[in-house]
Design a protein around this motif. Structure first.
Motif, short mmCIF file in Angstrom:
data_model
loop_
_atom_site.label_atom_id
_atom_site.label_comp_id
_atom_site.label_asym_id
_atom_site.label_seq_id
_atom_site.Cartn_x
_atom_site.Cartn_y
_atom_site.Cartn_z
N PHE A 147 16.80 -27.70 21.78
CA PHE A 147 16.16 -27.71 20.46
C PHE A 147 15.75 -26.28 20.08
CE2 PHE A 147 12.28 -29.70 18.02
CZ PHE A 147 12.81 -29.26 16.83
N ALA A 166 17.96 -23.08 8.66
CA ALA A 166 17.01 -23.47 9.71
C ALA A 166 15.96 -24.42 9.15
CB ALA A 166 16.35 -22.23 10.31
N ARG A 167 15.54 -24.16 7.92
CA ARG A 167 14.55 -25.04 7.31
C ARG A 167 15.10 -26.45 7.14
NH1 ARG A 167 11.68 -24.54 1.37
NH2 ARG A 167 10.66 -26.58 1.49
N THR A 170 15.31 -28.13 10.52
CA THR A 170 14.00 -28.53 11.04
C THR A 170 13.52 -29.82 10.36
OG1 THR A 170 13.50 -26.20 11.35
CG2 THR A 170 11.66 -27.71 11.49
N THR A 173 15.43 -32.66 11.74
CA THR A 173 15.00 -32.99 13.10
C THR A 173 13.71 -33.80 13.07
OG1 THR A 173 15.98 -30.90 13.81
CG2 THR A 173 14.56 -32.03 15.38
N ARG A 174 12.82 -33.44 12.17
CA ARG A 174 11.58 -34.22 12.05
C ARG A 174 11.89 -35.66 11.66
NH1 ARG A 174 7.30 -35.23 10.83
NH2 ARG A 174 6.81 -34.25 8.84
N ILE A 177 13.21 -37.54 14.60
CA ILE A 177 12.12 -37.92 15.50
C ILE A 177 11.32 -39.09 14.91
CG2 ILE A 177 9.94 -37.09 16.53
CD1 ILE A 177 11.34 -34.25 16.61
N ASP A 178 11.07 -39.06 13.60
CA ASP A 178 10.43 -40.20 12.93
C ASP A 178 11.24 -41.48 13.18
OD1 ASP A 178 8.39 -38.69 11.90
OD2 ASP A 178 9.04 -38.82 9.80
N GLN A 180 13.28 -42.20 15.64
CA GLN A 180 13.14 -42.66 17.02
C GLN A 180 11.78 -43.34 17.21
OE1 GLN A 180 15.05 -43.13 19.47
NE2 GLN A 180 13.88 -43.03 21.36
N ALA A 181 10.73 -42.80 16.58
CA ALA A 181 9.40 -43.43 16.67
C ALA A 181 9.45 -44.83 16.05
CB ALA A 181 8.36 -42.57 15.96
#
Lengths: 365, 365
Positions: A147, A166-167, A170, A173-174, A177-178, A180-181
């Motif tokens: 990462f 990159a922005r 990112t 990626t957030r 992750i949300d 997966q949560a």
């Protein structure tokens, strides 16, 4: 699983028939993505301090568990192919998209390493997963390193285009992750709505595919309108991809997918066909709900025989879950192509983006 | 543990005596860092999808395990204080450093979440660690989310300064991960050299403290010379910080540190005093080596009584490990102050950076 040309004709509402998919074209696109991205990816991974470099090389299939060189199955490589096409969509050379392709692959593999650990999955691409071979600590740490490397690859370019890329990465990626949560929290719930499932899949699969599809263009200097349109294409493509994945997870041919029969049913995944079947109402839907409620209270699925899974799959199909998911794949495919209509693209590039979309919904693995 | 004014006078070779540390000044700096950064940090964490927001709030000490508001011990908050001073060092307002302070805190806490899981640590800041309360999966996932959030906070600013800051933060994070990999691999080795230990600590503690110390300046538009000099000050400060930590880990007062007596000996850490003692040679060093070699082959340290740890600590001290580490803290402190001499700083800002450095090597917790 094949959606078949009949299904296509039925659901691509009002749109003229698409040209027949050129398999050689798609294979060439995927090969180009792999060929250009892999050396850069390998060089990036070689920066990691030991033993992380070795663990990452194992994960990517470049070496086996004993450290000997291997010819691993690196996956379908759809994302690198999209990132390069994306650069060309902005009028730049395909090579311009390479750092984006590599950064997206690094994030994708960071999430695979951590997801396999969180989900307790022991196999990926016919091999033992990293946590199984190298232990949970290194699975966490190497995921983290990939990462970080993704951000580094882009930001060390030092250009404003790379910072924009990159922005977007990112943010994607957030969302991943949300997703997966959400996936983890849905596991503990008896009922998940179709909307919740789609939102979760949009985060978990859609966001990164969307990023792959725009990142090359951003690196190539695209304006926000072009980048956003490509991202929208990629987002819908991701949802189509996931719908097909959910179909393959129940009705896929184990020989082709490399997964067990009924793999998503074994894992009790609340995937789209299941959720849609439960939402449909009617006799089959009610019966399915009753059976799954009993399943949820026991640990018995481990020793179910084939007929027990077949019964559940038949009920999902009878309740309409399979048809709904096939149609959803088509709807997302249509939306993806629709997003391309909002921008003025080189016809040759557009054709290739369309071919990739066809490939994704017609694939059987 | 106190290095005492005598030790300072002895080792600050050739430098005029520093002004007495103004404790009120340092307290005010730490408070300002906390006061300006915390609301922004809380707002960032509130973006996370449930249940990650709750888990992160627990980790930061804002709520207890039952979800009730808590007045947690948020740590010393040295990094936010440094990030704000760093902005002022570049002639910008302290507030300019806030996104940097928050991003660094997010990365620091991402690493704590993952390290606690990897190391199996059950307690942090007098509370159960996240993996202990919420399970390993959420410890991995929330760590990932904090890391992603750090990049997002900076990159969404959309300025070239923020992109430079993000690049430095990413590089620091990679070093931090390298340091953790080295730490893990050293655990399985019988002998670690002093140089390896310093390199590991430079990565694990130095890199992020160095980033905190330059990130505010970068956001404030500093040139590379100023940013690099501040980073060098922070790097040496980080190594001084870690040397003091290693002293406290053996000889610290449990009342002050909140850790068990001899905590690093209990965990068999190859910290600086141990490594230096083993490298020193002589009777005590040899005797220590023999004892630790036997320890390494058994799981007995769990039920050691106080006298057994006291014996090991006495041997480390007799072999010179304690003195060497105290002197190393002083050397790094001197190098940190030396780095400030390479740039033309507002005397008031310089004074405060010096005061923070004094605080760090004189602290007892």
């Amino acid at each position: 699983m094949s959606l078949g040309p009949g299904a296509r004709g039925r659901t691509l509402l009002g749109r003229p028939p698409q040209p027949a998919i050129n398999t050689a074209d798609v294979a060439a696109l995927l090969l180009r993505g792999r060929t250009l991205a892999t050396p850069v990816l390998r060089a990036a991974v070689a920066r990691l301090a030991p033993p992380m470099d070795t663990v990452a090389a194992y994960h990517f299939g470049w070496i086996d568990a004993e450290g000997h060189p291997a010819e691993g199955d690196g996956g379908k490589a759809v994302r690198p192919a999209l990132a390069l096409l994306s650069a060309e969509a902005a009028g730049a050379a395909a090579e311009t998209g390479v750092p984006g392709a590599v950064a997206v692959e690094l994030v994708h593999n960071f999430s695979l390493l951590h997801d396999d650990l969180m989900d307790g999955d022991e196999q990926r691409r016919h091999r033992d997963t990293v946590w199984k071979v190298h232990g949970p600590a290194l699975a966490v740490l190497v995921g983290d390193a990939l990462f970080a490397l993704a951000g580094e690859i882009l930001l060390e370019m030092g250009t404003s285009e790379a910072a924009r890329a990159a922005r977007r990465l990112t943010t994607a990626t957030r969302k991943l992750i949300d997703g997966q949560a959400q996936d983890i929290s849905y596991e503990h719930r008896e009922r998940v709505t179709v909307e919740e499932c789609l939102r979760m899949e949009g985060n978990k699969t859609g966001a990164l595919l969307a990023c792959a599809t725009s990142i090359g263009a951003v690196l190539g200097g695209a304006d926000d309108h072009l980048a956003d349109s490509l991202e929208s294409y990629g987002h819908h493509l991701g949802l189509a991809f996931q719908a097909v994945d959910d179909l393959l997870g129940i009705w896929g041919d184990p020989e082709a997918t490399g997964k067990q029969t009924w793999s998503d049913l074994r894992q009790r995944k609340k995937s789209l066909p299941v959720v849609a079947a439960l939402a449909a109402g009617g006799a089959a839907s009610d019966r399915l709900a009753a059976i799954l409620a009993v399943d949820a209270k026991s640990d018995r699925t481990e020793d179910f025989d084939e007929t027990e899974f077949a019964e559940r799959a038949a009920l999902i199909e009878e309740a309409g879950g399979r048809t709904w998911t096939s149609e959803e794949a088509q709807r997302q495919h249509t939306a993806a192509i629709g997003a391309l209509d909002r921008v003025d693209l080189d016809p040759h590039i557009r054709e290739q983006l369309v071919a990739l979309a066809e490939f994704i919904i017609r694939r059987n693995r």
